[in-house]
Design a protein around this motif. Structure first.
Motif, PDB file in Angstrom:
ATOM      1  N   SER A   1      -8.543  -4.679  10.465  1.00  0.00           N
ATOM      2  CA  SER A   1      -8.763  -3.880   9.249  1.00  0.00           C
ATOM      3  C   SER A   1      -7.565  -2.973   9.003  1.00  0.00           C
ATOM      4  CB  SER A   1     -10.017  -3.017   9.396  1.00  0.00           C
ATOM      5  OG  SER A   1     -11.131  -3.851   9.535  1.00  0.00           O
ATOM      6  N   ALA A   2      -7.212  -2.872   7.760  1.00  0.00           N
ATOM      7  CA  ALA A   2      -6.104  -1.983   7.400  1.00  0.00           C
ATOM      8  C   ALA A   2      -6.549  -0.527   7.540  1.00  0.00           C
ATOM      9  CB  ALA A   2      -5.674  -2.265   5.966  1.00  0.00           C
ATOM     10  N   PRO A   3      -5.661   0.368   7.920  1.00  0.00           N
ATOM     11  CA  PRO A   3      -6.022   1.792   8.038  1.00  0.00           C
ATOM     12  C   PRO A   3      -6.522   2.346   6.704  1.00  0.00           C
ATOM     13  CG  PRO A   3      -3.858   1.359   8.974  1.00  0.00           C
ATOM     14  CD  PRO A   3      -4.260   0.114   8.272  1.00  0.00           C
TER      15      PRO A   3
ATOM     16  N   ASP B   1      -5.988   5.149   5.296  1.00  0.00           N
ATOM     17  CA  ASP B   1      -5.084   5.959   4.473  1.00  0.00           C
ATOM     18  C   ASP B   1      -3.980   5.137   3.793  1.00  0.00           C
ATOM     19  OD1 ASP B   1      -3.911   5.371   6.857  1.00  0.00           O
ATOM     20  OD2 ASP B   1      -2.759   7.234   6.972  1.00  0.00           O
ATOM     21  N   LEU B   2      -4.110   3.805   3.879  1.00  0.00           N
ATOM     22  CA  LEU B   2      -3.075   2.954   3.280  1.00  0.00           C
ATOM     23  C   LEU B   2      -3.010   3.119   1.759  1.00  0.00           C
ATOM     24  CD1 LEU B   2      -0.952   0.880   3.972  1.00  0.00           C
ATOM     25  CD2 LEU B   2      -2.678  -0.904   3.837  1.00  0.00           C
ATOM     26  N   TRP B   3      -4.182   3.177   1.146  1.00  0.00           N
ATOM     27  CA  TRP B   3      -4.214   3.314  -0.322  1.00  0.00           C
ATOM     28  C   TRP B   3      -3.574   4.622  -0.757  1.00  0.00           C
ATOM     29  CZ3 TRP B   3      -4.319   0.727  -4.547  1.00  0.00           C
ATOM     30  CH2 TRP B   3      -4.635   1.347  -5.764  1.00  0.00           C
TER      31      TRP B   3
ATOM     32  N   ARG C   1      -1.311   6.281   0.842  1.00  0.00           N
ATOM     33  CA  ARG C   1       0.151   6.162   1.031  1.00  0.00           C
ATOM     34  C   ARG C   1       0.807   5.450  -0.141  1.00  0.00           C
ATOM     35  NH1 ARG C   1       2.580   4.529   6.844  1.00  0.00           N
ATOM     36  NH2 ARG C   1       4.123   3.740   5.398  1.00  0.00           N
ATOM     37  N   ILE C   2       0.122   4.398  -0.588  1.00  0.00           N
ATOM     38  CA  ILE C   2       0.688   3.644  -1.723  1.00  0.00           C
ATOM     39  C   ILE C   2       0.680   4.503  -2.984  1.00  0.00           C
ATOM     40  CG2 ILE C   2       0.270   1.663  -3.263  1.00  0.00           C
ATOM     41  CD1 ILE C   2      -0.662   0.141  -0.750  1.00  0.00           C
ATOM     42  N   GLN C   3      -0.422   5.238  -3.172  1.00  0.00           N
ATOM     43  CA  GLN C   3      -0.525   6.114  -4.342  1.00  0.00           C
ATOM     44  C   GLN C   3       0.534   7.205  -4.326  1.00  0.00           C
ATOM     45  OE1 GLN C   3      -3.162   6.147  -7.079  1.00  0.00           O
ATOM     46  NE2 GLN C   3      -2.586   4.108  -6.426  1.00  0.00           N
TER      47      GLN C   3
ATOM     48  N   SER D   1       3.409   7.025  -3.025  1.00  0.00           N
ATOM     49  CA  SER D   1       4.783   6.512  -3.089  1.00  0.00           C
ATOM     50  C   SER D   1       5.380   6.769  -4.468  1.00  0.00           C
ATOM     51  CB  SER D   1       4.770   5.011  -2.796  1.00  0.00           C
ATOM     52  OG  SER D   1       6.028   4.473  -3.091  1.00  0.00           O
TER      53      SER D   1
ATOM     54  N   ALA E   1       4.939   3.994  -6.986  1.00  0.00           N
ATOM     55  CA  ALA E   1       3.590   3.460  -7.166  1.00  0.00           C
ATOM     56  C   ALA E   1       3.295   3.256  -8.649  1.00  0.00           C
ATOM     57  CB  ALA E   1       2.573   4.402  -6.545  1.00  0.00           C
ATOM     58  N   VAL E   2       2.063   2.831  -8.932  1.00  0.00           N
ATOM     59  CA  VAL E   2       1.670   2.533 -10.312  1.00  0.00           C
ATOM     60  C   VAL E   2       1.969   3.724 -11.212  1.00  0.00           C
ATOM     61  CG1 VAL E   2      -0.267   1.965 -11.818  1.00  0.00           C
ATOM     62  CG2 VAL E   2      -0.168   1.036  -9.511  1.00  0.00           C
TER      63      VAL E   2
ATOM     64  N   ASP F   1      -6.584  -6.092   4.146  1.00  0.00           N
ATOM     65  CA  ASP F   1      -6.721  -6.448   5.555  1.00  0.00           C
ATOM     66  C   ASP F   1      -5.850  -7.650   5.916  1.00  0.00           C
ATOM     67  OD1 ASP F   1      -8.495  -4.396   5.803  1.00  0.00           O
ATOM     68  OD2 ASP F   1     -10.297  -5.657   5.764  1.00  0.00           O
TER      69      ASP F   1
ATOM     70  N   TYR G   1      -2.164  -6.532   5.857  1.00  0.00           N
ATOM     71  CA  TYR G   1      -1.887  -5.659   7.004  1.00  0.00           C
ATOM     72  C   TYR G   1      -1.878  -6.462   8.310  1.00  0.00           C
ATOM     73  CZ  TYR G   1      -2.377  -1.925  10.430  1.00  0.00           C
ATOM     74  OH  TYR G   1      -2.196  -1.099  11.505  1.00  0.00           O
TER      75      TYR G   1
ATOM     76  N   LEU H   1       3.540  -2.396  -3.216  1.00  0.00           N
ATOM     77  CA  LEU H   1       4.408  -1.804  -4.249  1.00  0.00           C
ATOM     78  C   LEU H   1       5.177  -2.903  -4.986  1.00  0.00           C
ATOM     79  CD1 LEU H   1       5.768   1.350  -2.393  1.00  0.00           C
ATOM     80  CD2 LEU H   1       4.145   1.290  -4.284  1.00  0.00           C
TER      81      LEU H   1
END
Lengths: 220, 190
Positions: A23-25, A27-29, A31-33, A35, A38-39, B31, B34, B56
Motif C-alpha cells: 500500500s502506498a503511504p 501522505d502521498l497525495w 505530497r503531490i498536492q 508539489s 501539481a494540478v 498502490d 508505489y 506529476l
C-alpha cells in the motif's frame, strides 16, 4: 517460453511472495498536492486531439492551396514569357488581326477574349502597331505586336492568377533571353508580359500604352 | 484497463484538469505505482519520490493519452521511465529497512515470525537490488504486477524474446544468490 525448469520452481513462489504489491503511504497525495508542479488551481483546458487534427488539416490545405496558386502563377509567367518571345519572331502576316489603330485592336481583343488592353486611340509617334493574335490555350490570352523605332516588341496579356485590382504596375519578373528582354507585371487583375529587343532602355516600349504624356511611365 | 464507462469519464475529467477526477485516478493506481517503485528501488523514500514524479508527469501529459491503448501499459511506462531516471541520476538505493521499524509495534508472539519474514523479504529485496536495471524492472513487473511476457514487452517497448532472455538471466542470478532460502520456501523437489 522460458518456463522455469523443475529445479527452479521454488524461485517463482519466493519472488511472488516477497515482491508483492504494497500500500502506498497515506501522505502521498498530500505530497503531490504540495508539489509546485501539481494540478494548477485553474486547470489548463486540454485541446482535444480532433481539434489538433482539424488545425493541422486546415494548415496543410492552406499551404497546398497557396503552393498551388504560386505554382500556377509561376507556370502562367513561364508560359507568357515563352509566348512573348515567340511573338517577337512573328511576322505581321501571321497575326489574327492586323491593324495599326489602337482602338480597333482594343475592340477586337475585347470581343475575342474579354480582356481590356489599355491601348490609347492614338499611339505615340515612334510606335507602329502591327496587330493582335489570340494565344491558344485554356485561359484567354492575347498578344499585341508592334514596332518602336524600328525594333520589334510584343505584349502578351492574360488574366492574372490572383486578382490585383490596383492601377499600379506590380513588376514580377525581368530577364534577358539572348538578344531579347522580357518583363512582366500585373495590373487590374491582368498579367502583362512584354518582350522586346534588348537595347538597354525599356522606356520606349512603354509608349505602346503610355503615349508620352502619361507620367505613369516614369513612376512605375 | 481499456477505458470504458466511468473510467473514460474519469480520464476525460483528468484531461480537463479536474482535481476530483485526478484523485480518483490516483486512488485507483497509487498502490500499483508505489509498489513498482518500491520493489525496483528498494527504498521507501525513493519509492515516494518516484511515485510522486510519476503522478506529476501523469498530470502534465494525460492529454497525450488517446484512450485507444491500454491505460495501464501507458502508466507503467511512465513509472518505469521514472525508475530508470532515478537510477541514472546515481542515487543510492538503500536496502529496505523501514519494515523492520514496524516490528516494534507488533505483539511479542508475532515478533519472531515477522522478523523472519522481514529478514527474508529484506534478503530477497537486497538480492533483487543487485540485478542490472533492465533485469530488475522485468522481475518487478513480472512478480509485483504479475504481467505476462507480452504485457512486459509492451511496457518496455521490446520483444517478448528480450523479456524472456532478461528474465532467464535474472532467474539464474537470483537462484544462485537466494539458494539459502530454498528450504524455507519448501519448494525443494530434489
Amino acid at each position: 517460453m522460458n518456463n522455469p525448469r523443475p529445479d527452479e520452481l521454488w524461485l517463482d513462489p519466493l519472488l511472488s511472495r516477497h515482491l508483492t504489491r504494497v500500500s502506498a503511504p497515506d501522505d502521498l497525495w498530500r505530497r503531490i498536492q504540495d508539489s509546485p508542479s501539481a494540478v494548477p488551481a485553474s486547470p489548463r483546458r486540454a485541446i482535444p486531439a480532433p481539434v489538433y487534427r482539424w488545425v493541422l488539416t486546415t494548415a496543410v490545405l492552406v499551404i497546398a492551396v497557396a503552393w498551388g496558386i504560386l505554382l500556377r502563377s509561376e507556370q502562367r509567367l513561364l508560359t507568357a514569357r515563352e509566348v512573348a518571345l515567340q511573338a517577337l519572331e512573328r511576322e505581321p502576316e501571321d497575326l489574327d488581326f492586323r491593324s495599326s489603330t489602337g482602338s480597333e485592336i482594343r475592340t477586337w481583343v475585347k470581343a475575342r477574349t474579354g480582356l481590356e488592353i489599355p491601348l490609347p486611340s492614338h499611339a505615340a509617334e515612334n510606335v507602329r502597331l502591327a496587330g493582335a493574335c489570340a494565344v491558344p490555350g485554356g485561359s484567354p490570352s492575347i498578344e499585341v505586336a508592334y514596332r518602336i523605332a524600328g525594333r520589334k516588341a510584343a505584349l502578351v496579356v492574360s488574366k492574372a492568377a490572383h486578382h490585383d485590382a490596383g492601377d499600379k504596375h506590380r513588376f514580377l519578373h525581368c530577364e534577358s533571353v539572348g538578344s531579347a528582354r522580357v518583363s512582366s507585371w500585373t495590373m487590374r487583375g491582368q498579367l502583362y508580359t512584354l518582350a522586346y529587343q534588348n537595347h538597354g532602355e525599356l522606356r520606349d516600349e512603354c509608349l505602346l500604352c503610355h503615349n508620352g504624356s502619361d507620367p505613369m511611365v516614369l513612376r512605375n | 484497463m481499456v477505458l470504458e464507462g466511468n473510467d473514460r469519464e474519469v480520464m476525460q475529467g483528468c484531461r480537463r484538469g479536474d482535481p476530483d477526477a485526478f484523485r480518483v485516478l490516483f486512488d485507483t493506481y497509487k498502490d500499483r505505482v508505489y509498489s513498482i517503485a518500491l520493489r525496483y528501488s528498494g527504498d521507501a523514500g525513493m519509492a515516494m519520490d518516484i511515485t510522486q514524479d510519476t503522478f506529476l508527469k501523469l498530470m502534465s501529459c494525460i492529454a497525450e493519452f488517446r484512450g485507444d491503448a491500454q491505460f495501464e501499459t501507458w502508466l507503467f511506462r511512465l513509472v518505469v521511465n521514472r525508475c530508470l531516471d532515478h537510477h541514472r541520476r546515481g542515487r543510492r538505493f538503500l536496502p529496505l529497512v523501514s519494515g523492520l521499524f514496524d516490528l516494534v509495534r507488533v505483539s511479542s508472539e508475532t515478533v519472531l515470525h515477522e522478523l523472519l519474514r522481514a529478514e527474508f523479504q529484506s534478503s530477497v529485496q537486497d538480492v533483487v537490488q543487485t540485478l542490472p536495471p533492465e533485469q530488475r524492472i522485468v522481475i518487478v513487473l513480472r512478480y509485483t504486477e504479475g504481467l505476462s511476457y507480452e504485457e512486459i514487452a509492451d511496457v518496455l517497448g521490446c520483444s517478448t524474446g528480450t523479456v524472456g532472455s532478461r528474465l532467464n538471466r535474472a532467474h539464474k542470478v537470483l537462484q544462485r544468490r537466494l539458494s539459502h532460502l530454498r528450504k524455507s520456501v519448501g519448494g525443494s523437489r530434489e
